[in-house]
Structure formats: structure tokens, C-alpha cells
Design a protein around this motif. Structure first.
Motif, mmCIF file in Angstrom:
data_model
loop_
_atom_site.group_PDB
_atom_site.id
_atom_site.type_symbol
_atom_site.label_atom_id
_atom_site.label_comp_id
_atom_site.label_asym_id
_atom_site.label_seq_id
_atom_site.Cartn_x
_atom_site.Cartn_y
_atom_site.Cartn_z
ATOM 1 N N ASP A 65 -14.758 13.125 -14.288
ATOM 2 C CA ASP A 65 -14.577 11.936 -13.447
ATOM 3 C C ASP A 65 -13.437 12.134 -12.452
ATOM 4 O O ASP A 65 -13.577 11.820 -11.274
ATOM 5 C CB ASP A 65 -14.333 10.695 -14.308
ATOM 6 N N GLU A 91 -5.400 18.384 -13.918
ATOM 7 C CA GLU A 91 -6.347 18.909 -14.915
ATOM 8 C C GLU A 91 -6.004 20.346 -15.285
ATOM 9 O O GLU A 91 -6.113 20.737 -16.447
ATOM 10 C CB GLU A 91 -7.785 18.859 -14.377
ATOM 11 N N ASP A 93 -16.282 18.313 -24.455
ATOM 12 C CA ASP A 93 -15.436 17.123 -24.324
ATOM 13 C C ASP A 93 -14.470 17.252 -23.148
ATOM 14 O O ASP A 93 -14.241 16.288 -22.411
ATOM 15 C CB ASP A 93 -14.647 16.863 -25.611
ATOM 16 N N ARG A 153 -14.447 14.695 -20.056
ATOM 17 C CA ARG A 153 -13.241 13.905 -19.810
ATOM 18 C C ARG A 153 -12.663 14.147 -18.421
ATOM 19 O O ARG A 153 -12.219 13.225 -17.749
ATOM 20 C CB ARG A 153 -12.206 14.227 -20.887
#
Length: 154
Positions: A149, A88, A142, A146
């Protein structure tokens, strides 16, 4: 939910409150729009960058938080040797180099003020308008949705 994630959500909420006030102030149209943009843009930008920074710390699974959030991946503390950076964070670094996040992180123009004829103050610099900040706030939301999770699965 981690403390960093709570701070990210809080900063995003503060940005949303300011966006609402910005829109209401523009609707009242008592002050020139460019002056309203100059008043609100820096504060909204700071809250969005803070939200992003706290989320970066969430992505890093940080347990000890700094006094203030980083505003880019380069400001994150180094990981211990042998510990990989989460995917990420790598994606966030990519976004910082291209697209919407690079635009949000770009420095605001210097607010040059001068006295003009018939006006007490004129601002010569153009700030991104409210529609750009609304768009960036949506992108931040967003991104949070996204990536949450994957972070929560850790």
C-alpha cells in the motif's frame, strides 16, 4: 504493477511450487528426510531471497533492473545525493539484522557427504526443515502485503 514487483511475485510463486513438491516428496518417504531437505532447501531459499530482492527494488521504485536481484539492503545501489531511502527499505534492513529475515539470509550449512555402512550416501549437515521455509514464505508474503500500500501510494 512494476516489473520488479512482478518478478518478486514470480519468485515467491516458484518457492511455493517447490515447497509443495518438497512436501510431496517427504510424504513418499523413498529417500531419507535429511537428503530431501538438502535437495530442496537451497532452491527454496534462493527463490525466497530472489523474491525479497525484487521487492527491495520495488520499494526503491527502481526503473532499471539488474540481471539478478540483490539479496540484502547492502547490495542495493546508492541513491543520488539528497534522495532519502524509503522507509520500507529501512525497515527491511532492520529485519535483516534481527528475526526471521536474518535467519533466511544465514548461509546454509556445507553439505558434507560421506559413504556410510549400508548407505550409499549420508549427509551430515542439517538444513532448516520445510516448516521453517513455509514460515519464511509466509513472512515474505506478509511483508509484501503490508508494504504494498505504501509503495503503491508513491
Amino acid at each position: 504493477m512494476s516489473k520488479a514487483r512482478g518478478l518478486a511475485n514470480h519468485s515467491l510463486y516458484m518457492a511455493r511450487l517447490l515447497l509443495s513438491a518438497w512436501a510431496e516428496t517427504q510424504s513418499a518417504a523413498v529417500t531419507p528426510i535429511h537428503a530431501i531437505d538438502a535437495a530442496f532447501a537451497p532452491a527454496v531459499r534462493l527463490h525466497l531471497l530472489d523474491a525479497y530482492g525484487w521487492f527491495l527494488l520495488t520499494s526503491m521504485r527502481a526503473t532499471q533492473l539488474p540481471d539478478g536481484p540483490p539479496h540484502c539492503v547492502a547490495e542495493l545501489a546508492d541513491r543520488a545525493p539528497g534522495i532519502a531511502r524509503p522507509a520500507e527499505v529501512s525497515e527491511c534492513q532492520y529485519l535483516e539484522n534481527t528475526g526471521w529475515l536474518a535467519q533466511l539470509q544465514a548461509p546454509l550449512p556445507k553439505g558434507l557427504a560421506r559413504r556410510g555402512l549400508g548407505m550409499s550416501l549420508a549427509i551430515e549437515s542439517a538444513y532448516p526443515d520445510i516448516s521453517m521455509y513455509r514460515n519464511w514464505a509466509r513472512h515474505v508474503e506478509d511483508l509484501f502485503a503490508r508494504m504494498s500500500d505504501a509503495i503503491d501510494e508513491y
